[in-house]
Design a protein around this motif. Structure first.
Motif, PDB file in Angstrom:
ATOM      1  N   GLY A 206       0.794  -1.352   0.102  1.00 41.21           N
ATOM      2  CA  GLY A 206      -0.034   0.092   0.175  1.00 41.21           C
ATOM      3  C   GLY A 206       0.996   1.321  -0.092  1.00 41.21           C
ATOM      4  N   GLY A 207       0.246   2.211  -0.616  1.00 43.29           N
ATOM      5  CA  GLY A 207       1.104   3.506  -0.590  1.00 43.29           C
ATOM      6  C   GLY A 207      -0.046   4.691  -0.181  1.00 43.29           C
ATOM      7  N   ARG A 208       0.409   6.006  -0.509  1.00 39.53           N
ATOM      8  CA  ARG A 208      -0.467   7.092  -0.038  1.00 39.53           C
ATOM      9  C   ARG A 208      -1.672   7.102  -0.159  1.00 39.53           C
ATOM     10  NH1 ARG A 208       3.588  11.735   0.754  1.00 39.53           N
ATOM     11  NH2 ARG A 208       4.016  11.396  -1.368  1.00 39.53           N
ATOM     12  N   LEU A 210      -3.739   5.140  -0.229  1.00 42.45           N
ATOM     13  CA  LEU A 210      -4.711   4.421   0.838  1.00 42.45           C
ATOM     14  C   LEU A 210      -5.367   5.486   1.792  1.00 42.45           C
ATOM     15  CD1 LEU A 210      -3.035   1.074   1.564  1.00 42.45           C
ATOM     16  CD2 LEU A 210      -5.404   1.275   0.854  1.00 42.45           C
ATOM     17  N   GLN A 211      -5.010   6.460   1.658  1.00 40.73           N
ATOM     18  CA  GLN A 211      -5.438   8.058   2.408  1.00 40.73           C
ATOM     19  C   GLN A 211      -5.214   7.899   3.739  1.00 40.73           C
ATOM     20  OE1 GLN A 211      -7.174   9.937   0.148  1.00 40.73           O
ATOM     21  NE2 GLN A 211      -6.935   8.802  -1.614  1.00 40.73           N
ATOM     22  N   ASP A 212      -5.342   6.827   4.599  1.00 41.28           N
ATOM     23  CA  ASP A 212      -5.391   6.950   5.951  1.00 41.28           C
ATOM     24  C   ASP A 212      -4.917   5.366   6.490  1.00 41.28           C
ATOM     25  OD1 ASP A 212      -7.020   8.295   8.422  1.00 41.28           O
ATOM     26  OD2 ASP A 212      -6.893   6.087   8.669  1.00 41.28           O
ATOM     27  N   ILE A 265      -0.174   3.293  -5.166  1.00 43.44           N
ATOM     28  CA  ILE A 265       1.426   3.390  -5.147  1.00 43.44           C
ATOM     29  C   ILE A 265       1.797   3.999  -6.469  1.00 43.44           C
ATOM     30  CG2 ILE A 265       3.588   2.431  -5.169  1.00 43.44           C
ATOM     31  CD1 ILE A 265       2.791   0.432  -3.121  1.00 43.44           C
ATOM     32  N   SER A 266       2.343   5.150  -6.518  1.00 46.76           N
ATOM     33  CA  SER A 266       2.571   5.739  -7.709  1.00 46.76           C
ATOM     34  C   SER A 266       3.618   5.067  -8.807  1.00 46.76           C
ATOM     35  CB  SER A 266       3.120   7.144  -7.421  1.00 46.76           C
ATOM     36  OG  SER A 266       4.192   7.258  -6.617  1.00 46.76           O
ATOM     37  N   GLY A 267       4.508   4.503  -8.035  1.00 46.00           N
ATOM     38  CA  GLY A 267       5.445   3.567  -9.074  1.00 46.00           C
ATOM     39  C   GLY A 267       6.766   4.664  -8.973  1.00 46.00           C
ATOM     40  N   ALA A 283      -1.517  -3.495 -10.769  1.00 44.54           N
ATOM     41  CA  ALA A 283      -1.520  -1.972  -9.853  1.00 44.54           C
ATOM     42  C   ALA A 283      -2.933  -1.650  -9.926  1.00 44.54           C
ATOM     43  CB  ALA A 283      -0.519  -1.190 -10.705  1.00 44.54           C
ATOM     44  N   ILE A 284      -3.323  -0.974  -8.890  1.00 43.38           N
ATOM     45  CA  ILE A 284      -4.597  -0.308  -8.658  1.00 43.38           C
ATOM     46  C   ILE A 284      -4.166   1.124  -8.398  1.00 43.38           C
ATOM     47  CG2 ILE A 284      -6.653  -0.340  -7.307  1.00 43.38           C
ATOM     48  CD1 ILE A 284      -6.115  -3.142  -6.518  1.00 43.38           C
ATOM     49  N   ASN A 285      -4.660   1.973  -9.133  1.00 42.55           N
ATOM     50  CA  ASN A 285      -4.456   3.572  -9.104  1.00 42.55           C
ATOM     51  C   ASN A 285      -5.532   4.302  -9.726  1.00 42.55           C
ATOM     52  OD1 ASN A 285      -3.012   6.053  -9.215  1.00 42.55           O
ATOM     53  ND2 ASN A 285      -1.280   5.110  -8.351  1.00 42.55           N
TER      54      ASN A 285
HETATM   55  C1  FAD Z   1      16.908   8.206  -1.845  1.00 42.97           C
HETATM   56  C2  FAD Z   1      15.433   7.960  -1.609  1.00 42.97           C
HETATM   57  C3  FAD Z   1      15.267   6.716  -1.356  1.00 42.97           C
HETATM   58  C4  FAD Z   1      13.991   6.328  -1.346  1.00 42.97           C
HETATM   59  N1  FAD Z   1      13.591   4.773  -1.140  1.00 42.97           N
HETATM   60  C5  FAD Z   1      12.316   4.657  -1.245  1.00 42.97           C
HETATM   61  C6  FAD Z   1      11.985   3.202  -0.948  1.00 42.97           C
HETATM   62  O1  FAD Z   1      12.727   2.236  -0.497  1.00 42.97           O
HETATM   63  N2  FAD Z   1      10.718   2.935  -1.262  1.00 42.97           N
HETATM   64  C7  FAD Z   1       9.643   3.732  -1.857  1.00 42.97           C
HETATM   65  O2  FAD Z   1       8.384   3.159  -1.738  1.00 42.97           O
HETATM   66  N3  FAD Z   1       9.829   4.744  -1.723  1.00 42.97           N
HETATM   67  C8  FAD Z   1      11.387   5.609  -1.875  1.00 42.97           C
HETATM   68  N4  FAD Z   1      11.599   6.714  -2.041  1.00 42.97           N
HETATM   69  C9  FAD Z   1      10.482   7.475  -1.981  1.00 42.97           C
HETATM   70  C10 FAD Z   1       9.941   7.538  -3.602  1.00 42.97           C
HETATM   71  O3  FAD Z   1      10.633   8.460  -4.518  1.00 42.97           O
HETATM   72  C11 FAD Z   1       8.462   8.196  -3.389  1.00 42.97           C
HETATM   73  O4  FAD Z   1       8.309   9.564  -3.003  1.00 42.97           O
HETATM   74  C12 FAD Z   1       7.442   7.051  -3.075  1.00 42.97           C
HETATM   75  O5  FAD Z   1       7.606   5.561  -3.297  1.00 42.97           O
HETATM   76  C13 FAD Z   1       5.777   7.698  -3.215  1.00 42.97           C
HETATM   77  O6  FAD Z   1       5.250   6.603  -2.299  1.00 42.97           O
HETATM   78  P1  FAD Z   1       3.483   6.552  -2.783  1.00 42.97           P
HETATM   79  O7  FAD Z   1       3.542   6.016  -4.344  1.00 42.97           O
HETATM   80  O8  FAD Z   1       3.056   5.739  -1.769  1.00 42.97           O
HETATM   81  O9  FAD Z   1       2.902   8.077  -2.893  1.00 42.97           O
HETATM   82  P2  FAD Z   1       2.770   8.955  -3.975  1.00 42.97           P
HETATM   83  O10 FAD Z   1       3.658   9.143  -5.001  1.00 42.97           O
HETATM   84  O11 FAD Z   1       2.146  10.065  -3.304  1.00 42.97           O
HETATM   85  O12 FAD Z   1       1.365   8.294  -4.787  1.00 42.97           O
HETATM   86  C14 FAD Z   1       0.137   7.783  -4.194  1.00 42.97           C
HETATM   87  C15 FAD Z   1      -0.326   7.498  -5.640  1.00 42.97           C
HETATM   88  O13 FAD Z   1      -1.681   6.989  -4.927  1.00 42.97           O
HETATM   89  C16 FAD Z   1      -2.678   7.259  -5.963  1.00 42.97           C
HETATM   90  N5  FAD Z   1      -4.001   7.396  -5.221  1.00 42.97           N
HETATM   91  C17 FAD Z   1      -4.514   8.535  -4.631  1.00 42.97           C
HETATM   92  N6  FAD Z   1      -5.566   8.179  -4.054  1.00 42.97           N
HETATM   93  C18 FAD Z   1      -5.965   6.986  -4.500  1.00 42.97           C
HETATM   94  C19 FAD Z   1      -7.171   6.077  -4.649  1.00 42.97           C
HETATM   95  N7  FAD Z   1      -8.146   6.615  -3.591  1.00 42.97           N
HETATM   96  N8  FAD Z   1      -7.002   5.056  -5.284  1.00 42.97           N
HETATM   97  C20 FAD Z   1      -6.146   4.471  -6.005  1.00 42.97           C
HETATM   98  N9  FAD Z   1      -5.073   5.249  -6.013  1.00 42.97           N
HETATM   99  C21 FAD Z   1      -4.956   6.405  -5.306  1.00 42.97           C
HETATM  100  C22 FAD Z   1      -2.278   8.473  -6.681  1.00 42.97           C
HETATM  101  O14 FAD Z   1      -2.673   8.647  -7.918  1.00 42.97           O
HETATM  102  C23 FAD Z   1      -0.714   8.232  -6.667  1.00 42.97           C
HETATM  103  O15 FAD Z   1      -0.255   7.690  -7.739  1.00 42.97           O
HETATM  104  C24 FAD Z   1      12.755   7.110  -1.779  1.00 42.97           C
HETATM  105  C25 FAD Z   1      13.346   8.486  -2.274  1.00 42.97           C
HETATM  106  C26 FAD Z   1      14.587   8.770  -2.152  1.00 42.97           C
HETATM  107  C27 FAD Z   1      14.922  10.312  -2.437  1.00 42.97           C
END
Ligand code: FAD
Length: 322
Positions: A206-208, A210-212, A265-267, A283-285
């Protein structure tokens, strides 16, 4: 003449650590393998080590290896290295091995490459391959000097057995005067149910999106039904939603499950380097432009908060109970 490869093998409780089995598999492609196990149960591992290609087991059984952090192990490895002159020393890239390898290298003056993804024969010696810049480039480092050390990242190699007799056990003594500066006061095993993240065949992350943090409960439900483990992006780990142990990616864990389900998760590249080796990625996004869709085998554009509960309900309606 075959090269002498020494492998530092770790135990996780009464078992050999999975990463050590991966490293043994790599080692036997490079030469004759001897394993070092520093644990009171060391001698019991000889048959299993043999089945991963180790001909010799150097077994240190003193309690001090468990009681003290790194120093007794480094001292023992240093004296073994000076006696046996291995052509290469391999470790799994674990927290303990990093400590031990650094001390060993300082004591004996050895070349070290940490966090490698492969080791290959090169000329009369070896070279280590490492991934840099979010795994977009590989660096090949020639290993100079006697007994160079390489720490191999978990999941860089698939562990495979061979038909081999039990390794011949050679007892090791803890060198006199080995330092014992840092005592291990307590070891706590985090309570966990289901398979470990690095070993699970299904990972639901899960990533951001998920909202909460409370919404991770639905990922737990889904993972339980699929006999999988829950992973996470760094964004939610940094936000304190889930512990660091669940983080997948460049600064987290590398996973290679059969199925990786990325939920919200944005990827980002730093995430995908830790999971792009999965056999199937779903992926679900809700954002059809999200980079994760470029990588996945199956993309679902929609709200993860609706799709995951629907998936859980569908699995349950089909009699899947986890
Ligand atoms: C040196 C360094 C090391 C890093 N190491 C890691 C690491 O080991 N692992 C890692 O994960 N990241 C790492 N990062 C961070 C990485 O760059 C990203 O910031 C992070 O992966 C983003 O997490 P996310 O996808 O959860 O959040 P976001 O980028 O905010 O993405 C959230 C996604 O959720 C989607 N979304 C929102 N609401 C919903 C919904 N209701 N239903 C479906 N989709 C929705 C959005 O469209 C978006 O694509 C690192 C960064 C740096 C600079």
């Amino acid at each position: 003449m075959a090269k002498k490869i020494l492998v530092y093998v770790e135990m996780a409780g009464a078992e050999l650590a999975p990463v050590s089995l991966e490293v043994l598999t790599k080692a036997r492609q490079l030469g004759d393998v001897a394993a070092v196990v520093l644990d009171s149960q060391a001698a019991t591992t000889a048959p299993l080590l043999g089945s991963y290609g180790a001909a010799t087991l150097y077994a240190g059984v003193e309690d001090d290896y468990r009681k003290f952090v790194a120093q007794p192990a480094a001292a023992t490895l240093a004296s073994l290295t000076e006696e046996q002159h291995p052509d290469l020393i391999l470790f799994g890239a674990t927290y303990d091995a990093r400590d031990i390898c650094a001390r060993l290298s300082a004591r004996v003056g050895l070349t070290v490459v940490a966090n490698a993804t492969d080791v290959v024969a090169r000329g009369d010696g070896f070279a280590a391959i490492s991934s840099v810049f979010g795994a977009t480039q590989n660096v090949t480092t020639e290993l100079d000097g006697p007994s160079p050390c390489v720490l191999l990242r978990p999941k860089s190699v698939a562990a495979e057995t061979v038909q081999g007799p039990a390794a011949k056990v050679v007892n090791l003594a803890l060198p006199e005067g080995a330092p014992r500066g840092a005592r291990r006061l307590e070891s706590v095993v985090a309570p966990a149910s289901g398979p470990k993240l690095e070993e699970a065949r299904v990972v639901v992350s899960g990533g951001r999106g998920l909202q909460d943090p409370s919404n991770f409960a639905m990922l737990e439900d889904l993972a339980a039904l699929l006999h999988g483990a829950v992973g996470a992006s760094r964004a939610v780990v940094d936000a304190g939603w889930v512990p660091y142990a669940r983080q997948v990616g460049q600064t987290g864990k590398t996973v290679k499950p059969d199925v990786y389900l990325a939920c919200g998760i944005s990827g980002a590249m730093q995430h995908t380097v830790g999971m792009k080796g999965a056999k199937h990625i779903i992926a679900i996004n809700k954002d059809r432009e999200a980079p994760i869709f470029k990588l996945c085998d199956l993309g679902v554009i929609g709200d993860v908060l609706k799709i995951v509960p629907a998936l859980v309900a569908e699995l349950k309606s089909r009699g899947v109970s986890g």
